[in-house]
Design a protein around this motif. Structure first.
Motif, PDB file in Angstrom:
ATOM      1  N   HIS A  27     -21.922 -13.892  11.152  1.00  0.00           N
ATOM      2  CA  HIS A  27     -21.216 -14.528  10.007  1.00  0.00           C
ATOM      3  C   HIS A  27     -20.083 -13.602   9.714  1.00  0.00           C
ATOM      4  O   HIS A  27     -18.951 -13.786   9.560  1.00  0.00           O
ATOM      5  N   ALA A  28     -20.590 -12.280   9.267  1.00  0.00           N
ATOM      6  CA  ALA A  28     -19.725 -11.419   8.859  1.00  0.00           C
ATOM      7  C   ALA A  28     -18.441 -10.981   9.841  1.00  0.00           C
ATOM      8  O   ALA A  28     -17.220 -10.629   9.468  1.00  0.00           O
ATOM      9  N   ASP A  29     -18.800 -11.273  11.112  1.00  0.00           N
ATOM     10  CA  ASP A  29     -17.916 -11.007  12.226  1.00  0.00           C
ATOM     11  C   ASP A  29     -16.892 -12.038  12.505  1.00  0.00           C
ATOM     12  O   ASP A  29     -16.299 -11.907  13.334  1.00  0.00           O
ATOM     13  N   GLY A  30     -17.021 -12.991  11.791  1.00  0.00           N
ATOM     14  CA  GLY A  30     -16.076 -14.188  11.989  1.00  0.00           C
ATOM     15  C   GLY A  30     -16.715 -15.287  13.024  1.00  0.00           C
ATOM     16  O   GLY A  30     -15.934 -16.003  13.183  1.00  0.00           O
ATOM     17  N   LYS A  31     -17.789 -15.220  13.460  1.00  0.00           N
ATOM     18  CA  LYS A  31     -18.213 -15.924  14.502  1.00  0.00           C
ATOM     19  C   LYS A  31     -19.140 -16.873  13.934  1.00  0.00           C
ATOM     20  O   LYS A  31     -20.229 -17.223  14.110  1.00  0.00           O
ATOM     21  N   LEU A  32     -18.417 -17.916  13.162  1.00  0.00           N
ATOM     22  CA  LEU A  32     -19.112 -18.870  12.340  1.00  0.00           C
ATOM     23  C   LEU A  32     -19.898 -19.979  13.017  1.00  0.00           C
ATOM     24  O   LEU A  32     -21.068 -20.272  12.770  1.00  0.00           O
ATOM     25  N   ASP A  33     -19.405 -20.363  14.430  1.00  0.00           N
ATOM     26  CA  ASP A  33     -20.111 -21.279  15.081  1.00  0.00           C
ATOM     27  C   ASP A  33     -21.459 -20.743  15.646  1.00  0.00           C
ATOM     28  O   ASP A  33     -22.448 -21.416  15.472  1.00  0.00           O
ATOM     29  N   GLU A  34     -21.507 -19.829  16.158  1.00  0.00           N
ATOM     30  CA  GLU A  34     -22.470 -18.766  16.684  1.00  0.00           C
ATOM     31  C   GLU A  34     -23.592 -18.600  15.437  1.00  0.00           C
ATOM     32  O   GLU A  34     -24.852 -18.928  15.470  1.00  0.00           O
ATOM     33  N   ALA A  35     -23.026 -18.310  14.555  1.00  0.00           N
ATOM     34  CA  ALA A  35     -23.711 -17.670  13.349  1.00  0.00           C
ATOM     35  C   ALA A  35     -24.483 -18.876  12.927  1.00  0.00           C
ATOM     36  O   ALA A  35     -25.739 -18.880  12.217  1.00  0.00           O
ATOM     37  N   LEU A  36     -23.688 -20.021  12.521  1.00  0.00           N
ATOM     38  CA  LEU A  36     -24.586 -21.474  12.107  1.00  0.00           C
ATOM     39  C   LEU A  36     -25.698 -21.355  12.955  1.00  0.00           C
ATOM     40  O   LEU A  36     -26.783 -21.941  12.214  1.00  0.00           O
ATOM     41  N   LYS A  37     -25.523 -21.658  14.168  1.00  0.00           N
ATOM     42  CA  LYS A  37     -26.996 -21.786  15.077  1.00  0.00           C
ATOM     43  C   LYS A  37     -27.965 -20.839  14.850  1.00  0.00           C
ATOM     44  O   LYS A  37     -29.263 -21.383  14.598  1.00  0.00           O
ATOM     45  N   ILE A  38     -27.667 -19.598  14.570  1.00  0.00           N
ATOM     46  CA  ILE A  38     -28.619 -18.703  14.190  1.00  0.00           C
ATOM     47  C   ILE A  38     -29.250 -18.740  12.809  1.00  0.00           C
ATOM     48  O   ILE A  38     -30.708 -18.714  12.536  1.00  0.00           O
ATOM     49  N   HIS A  39     -28.549 -19.170  11.943  1.00  0.00           N
ATOM     50  CA  HIS A  39     -28.975 -19.479  10.528  1.00  0.00           C
ATOM     51  C   HIS A  39     -29.666 -20.514  10.443  1.00  0.00           C
ATOM     52  O   HIS A  39     -31.003 -20.503   9.825  1.00  0.00           O
ATOM     53  N   ILE A  40     -29.613 -21.670  11.265  1.00  0.00           N
ATOM     54  CA  ILE A  40     -30.588 -22.626  11.170  1.00  0.00           C
ATOM     55  C   ILE A  40     -31.753 -22.268  11.964  1.00  0.00           C
ATOM     56  O   ILE A  40     -32.881 -22.680  11.382  1.00  0.00           O
ATOM     57  N   LYS A  41     -31.647 -21.302  13.011  1.00  0.00           N
ATOM     58  CA  LYS A  41     -32.793 -20.963  13.682  1.00  0.00           C
ATOM     59  C   LYS A  41     -33.795 -20.222  12.584  1.00  0.00           C
ATOM     60  O   LYS A  41     -34.966 -20.445  12.644  1.00  0.00           O
ATOM     61  N   ALA A  42     -32.999 -19.367  11.694  1.00  0.00           N
ATOM     62  CA  ALA A  42     -33.818 -18.387  10.944  1.00  0.00           C
ATOM     63  C   ALA A  42     -34.452 -19.359   9.962  1.00  0.00           C
ATOM     64  O   ALA A  42     -35.486 -18.963   9.136  1.00  0.00           O
ATOM     65  N   THR A  43     -33.951 -20.571   9.586  1.00  0.00           N
ATOM     66  CA  THR A  43     -34.849 -21.519   8.691  1.00  0.00           C
ATOM     67  C   THR A  43     -36.148 -21.859   8.859  1.00  0.00           C
ATOM     68  O   THR A  43     -37.054 -22.226   8.128  1.00  0.00           O
ATOM     69  N   GLU A  44     -36.463 -21.404  10.198  1.00  0.00           N
ATOM     70  CA  GLU A  44     -38.070 -21.723  10.673  1.00  0.00           C
ATOM     71  C   GLU A  44     -38.890 -20.644  10.087  1.00  0.00           C
ATOM     72  O   GLU A  44     -39.975 -20.892  10.380  1.00  0.00           O
ATOM     73  N   PHE A  45     -38.420 -19.693   9.481  1.00  0.00           N
ATOM     74  CA  PHE A  45     -39.030 -18.432   9.110  1.00  0.00           C
ATOM     75  C   PHE A  45     -39.029 -18.555   7.398  1.00  0.00           C
ATOM     76  O   PHE A  45     -38.048 -18.310   6.920  1.00  0.00           O
TER      77      PHE A  45
END
Length: 91
Positions: free
Chosen positions: A38-56
């Motif tokens: 997200h901080a690196d500006g890679k929003l599409d990839e960040a979004l997928k990982i943010h959603i993955k992280a909601t599993e924890f």
């Protein structure tokens, strides 16, 4: 974390990607991977990982908030509000 503090996002992304891949049950690693993307500006990839992280549970509220932020940055108000509500539901 030194790369995060130095705002060396490329190095931080690579480090947290390796950590998340090595230990896929480490919610904090997924959270930090999303944060650094997200901080690196890679929003599409960040979004997928943010959603993955909601599993924890330990990082779900912040990960959902970060997903809301990505949607807001991309101009998707409806999804931003939906993810913000999920962040509240996660605690």
């Amino acid at each position: 974390m030194a790369a995060v503090e130095a705002q060396d996002w490329g190095t931080a992304v690579a480090a947290f990607r390796r950590l998340a891949e090595a230990n896929p049950k480490d919610g904090n690693a997924w959270h930090m991977l999303g944060y650094t993307l997200h901080a690196d500006g890679k929003l599409d990839e960040a979004l997928k990982i943010h959603i993955k992280a909601t599993e924890f549970a330990g990082v779900a509220p912040t990960a959902a908030y970060n997903a809301a932020c990505v949607h807001a940055l991309k101009g998707d108000k409806e999804q931003a509000l939906s993810w913000l509500a999920k962040a509240v539901d996660f605690g």
